[in-house]
Design a protein around this motif. Structure first.
Motif, mmCIF file in Angstrom:
data_model
loop_
_atom_site.group_PDB
_atom_site.id
_atom_site.type_symbol
_atom_site.label_atom_id
_atom_site.label_comp_id
_atom_site.label_asym_id
_atom_site.label_seq_id
_atom_site.Cartn_x
_atom_site.Cartn_y
_atom_site.Cartn_z
ATOM 1 N N VAL A 141 0.848 -1.186 0.000
ATOM 2 C CA VAL A 141 0.000 0.000 0.000
ATOM 3 C C VAL A 141 0.886 1.240 0.000
ATOM 4 N N ILE A 142 0.546 2.192 -0.840
ATOM 5 C CA ILE A 142 1.322 3.430 -0.935
ATOM 6 C C ILE A 142 0.919 4.344 0.214
ATOM 7 N N SER A 143 1.897 4.864 0.911
ATOM 8 C CA SER A 143 1.609 5.744 2.041
ATOM 9 C C SER A 143 1.153 7.110 1.553
ATOM 10 N N LYS A 144 0.459 7.815 2.417
ATOM 11 C CA LYS A 144 -0.094 9.120 2.048
ATOM 12 C C LYS A 144 1.000 10.155 1.820
ATOM 13 N N ASP A 145 2.147 9.977 2.464
ATOM 14 C CA ASP A 145 3.245 10.931 2.330
ATOM 15 C C ASP A 145 4.256 10.522 1.261
ATOM 16 N N ASP A 146 3.936 9.501 0.498
ATOM 17 C CA ASP A 146 4.865 9.028 -0.532
ATOM 18 C C ASP A 146 5.029 10.093 -1.615
ATOM 19 N N THR A 147 6.264 10.323 -2.009
ATOM 20 C CA THR A 147 6.562 11.325 -3.041
ATOM 21 C C THR A 147 6.899 10.690 -4.386
ATOM 22 N N THR A 148 6.737 9.369 -4.491
ATOM 23 C CA THR A 148 7.020 8.691 -5.758
ATOM 24 C C THR A 148 6.009 9.122 -6.818
ATOM 25 N N PRO A 149 6.462 9.490 -8.008
ATOM 26 C CA PRO A 149 5.514 9.901 -9.061
ATOM 27 C C PRO A 149 4.522 8.787 -9.387
ATOM 28 N N ILE A 150 3.318 9.193 -9.703
ATOM 29 C CA ILE A 150 2.253 8.258 -10.072
ATOM 30 C C ILE A 150 1.869 8.504 -11.525
ATOM 31 N N MET A 151 1.907 7.458 -12.317
ATOM 32 C CA MET A 151 1.473 7.555 -13.704
ATOM 33 C C MET A 151 0.067 6.973 -13.824
ATOM 34 N N VAL A 152 -0.860 7.796 -14.268
ATOM 35 C CA VAL A 152 -2.249 7.386 -14.453
ATOM 36 C C VAL A 152 -2.443 7.017 -15.922
ATOM 37 N N VAL A 153 -2.858 5.785 -16.174
ATOM 38 C CA VAL A 153 -3.016 5.284 -17.540
ATOM 39 C C VAL A 153 -4.503 5.193 -17.869
ATOM 40 N N ILE A 154 -4.904 5.831 -18.973
ATOM 41 C CA ILE A 154 -6.282 5.757 -19.463
ATOM 42 C C ILE A 154 -6.269 4.886 -20.716
ATOM 43 N N HIS A 156 -5.162 13.115 -5.925
ATOM 44 C CA HIS A 156 -4.533 14.276 -5.289
ATOM 45 C C HIS A 156 -4.832 14.310 -3.789
ATOM 46 N N ASP A 157 -6.053 13.966 -3.430
ATOM 47 C CA ASP A 157 -6.417 13.972 -2.013
ATOM 48 C C ASP A 157 -5.723 12.847 -1.248
ATOM 49 N N GLU A 158 -5.605 11.685 -1.885
ATOM 50 C CA GLU A 158 -5.007 10.538 -1.205
ATOM 51 C C GLU A 158 -3.488 10.635 -1.131
ATOM 52 N N TYR A 159 -2.876 11.183 -2.181
ATOM 53 C CA TYR A 159 -1.411 11.258 -2.239
ATOM 54 C C TYR A 159 -1.008 12.684 -2.638
ATOM 55 N N PRO A 160 -1.149 13.627 -1.720
ATOM 56 C CA PRO A 160 -0.929 15.044 -2.068
ATOM 57 C C PRO A 160 0.513 15.378 -2.425
ATOM 58 N N LYS A 161 1.464 14.577 -1.983
ATOM 59 C CA LYS A 161 2.872 14.887 -2.234
ATOM 60 C C LYS A 161 3.424 14.184 -3.474
ATOM 61 N N ALA A 162 2.638 13.322 -4.073
ATOM 62 C CA ALA A 162 3.106 12.570 -5.243
ATOM 63 C C ALA A 162 2.686 13.287 -6.520
ATOM 64 N N PRO A 163 3.628 13.628 -7.393
ATOM 65 C CA PRO A 163 3.253 14.240 -8.680
ATOM 66 C C PRO A 163 2.531 13.237 -9.568
ATOM 67 N N LEU A 164 1.530 13.727 -10.281
ATOM 68 C CA LEU A 164 0.728 12.871 -11.158
ATOM 69 C C LEU A 164 1.076 13.135 -12.616
ATOM 70 N N PHE A 165 1.198 12.062 -13.376
ATOM 71 C CA PHE A 165 1.417 12.135 -14.817
ATOM 72 C C PHE A 165 0.355 11.275 -15.490
ATOM 73 N N LEU A 166 -0.285 11.821 -16.519
ATOM 74 C CA LEU A 166 -1.368 11.110 -17.196
ATOM 75 C C LEU A 166 -0.918 10.658 -18.576
ATOM 76 N N VAL A 167 -1.256 9.419 -18.908
ATOM 77 C CA VAL A 167 -0.958 8.851 -20.219
ATOM 78 C C VAL A 167 -2.245 8.247 -20.769
ATOM 79 N N GLY A 168 -2.612 8.630 -21.980
ATOM 80 C CA GLY A 168 -3.795 8.077 -22.624
ATOM 81 C C GLY A 168 -3.428 7.375 -23.913
ATOM 82 N N THR A 169 -4.070 6.260 -24.186
ATOM 83 C CA THR A 169 -3.849 5.526 -25.425
ATOM 84 C C THR A 169 -5.158 5.454 -26.197
ATOM 85 N N SER A 170 -5.086 5.737 -27.493
ATOM 86 C CA SER A 170 -6.254 5.664 -28.364
ATOM 87 C C SER A 170 -7.357 6.582 -27.834
#
Length: 276
Positions: free
Chosen positions: A147-160, A221-235
């Motif tokens: 489980v990712i902690s709330k204070d984790d600063t590891t970037p998160i990639m969101v895949v659509i 953003h609410d769950e992991y406020p310190k982790a930067p989010l990157f979005l990737v979409g395919t098709s």
């Protein structure tokens, strides 16, 4: 006498001469011509690039895309992506994107791993499956339930994913695995009704529906406020992502307009008060 009359009639009728000339061409030539036209049509319809690649000596073509070279995103992300700064050469014998999709679907050999599933419930009763793959899942490091902690600063990639794709699709699993292997956390947002989740509301997804993307981003953003989010979409996922960005731009323009309009109204009332 009859022969000369028929000859005169045929010479005076151009269509008759044309049909007579066409009848003299062997049927095999018609078959060859039809096959040539058919293969040219098929080559363009399936978007093959074999002959174009031969013309470049199988060196491929440089990747061309539109960007702002002075933006922070370019300097932080795009400039460091070697794929975007190189040349692209598809496999010669499957140089059609449609053949590549079919080949990957049947022979993709996706990496073997298990996602951690989170069910997100939308305000209208819809259910969206968020499938997580953390960097610790592929690195072998031990974490309690991963489980990712709330204070984790590891970037998160969101895949659509694409139109009918979900987290189990071969190309999505390759993308998620390689990204997690690079030290990032990955979450795949399955469309409503996909990923093995039933449709629990009267709302489905489409290329212009961005509400699910917005609420999921806000949730992350609410769950992991310190982790930067990157979005990737395919098709179709890329289309949803672009629509989401356009929506954000329109919101900013609307907010700016309201701010300027309120200042103008305040100034007008202030001026009218002192003039009276």
């Amino acid at each position: 006498m009859d022969f000369s009359e028929n000859r005169n009639e045929s010479s005076s009728n151009p269509y008759g001469l044309l049909l007579h000339s066409l009848s003299l061409i062997p049927i095999s030539h018609y078959v060859i011509g039809f096959l040539v036209v058919f293969f040219v049509f098929l080559y363009n319809f399936l978007e093959f690039h074999f002959f174009e690649n031969l013309r470049t000596g199988l060196r491929g073509f440089p990747v061309v895309f539109t960007y702002n070279s002075s933006s922070d995103i370019y300097n932080a992300v795009v400039s460091k992506c070697r794929v975007l700064n190189g040349r692209y050469l598809p496999t010669p014998w499957i140089s059609s994107p449609h053949f590549q999709t079919c080949f990957l679907n049947f022979f993709g050999r996706p990496p073997v791993f298990s996602y951690r599933r989170e069910l997100f419930h939308a305000s209208d009763g819809g259910t969206i499956a968020l499938d997580w793959l953390s960097s610790s899942d592929v690195s072998g490091a031990f974490h309690m339930n991963n489980v990712i902690s709330k204070d984790d600063t590891t970037p998160i990639m969101v895949v659509i994913p694409g139109l009918t794709s979900d987290s189990a699709s071969a190309y999505i699993k390759h993308l998620a695995f390689n990204t997690a292997k690079s030290g990032w956390n990955v979450v795949v947002t399955n469309h409503r009704g996909l990923g093995g989740v039933s449709i629990t509301s009267d709302c489905f997804y489409n290329a212009g529906w961005t509400e699910d993307t917005r609420v999921i981003i806000n949730h992350l953003h609410d769950e992991y406020p310190k982790a930067p989010l990157f979005l990737v979409g395919t098709s179709i996922g890329a289309n949803i992502l672009v629509c989401h960005l356009i929506f954000l731009i329109l919101v900013e323009i609307y907010t700016l307009f309201r701010f300027l309009a309120s200042d103008f109204i305040y100034f007008f009332c202030f001026y009218y008060f002192f003039q009276s």
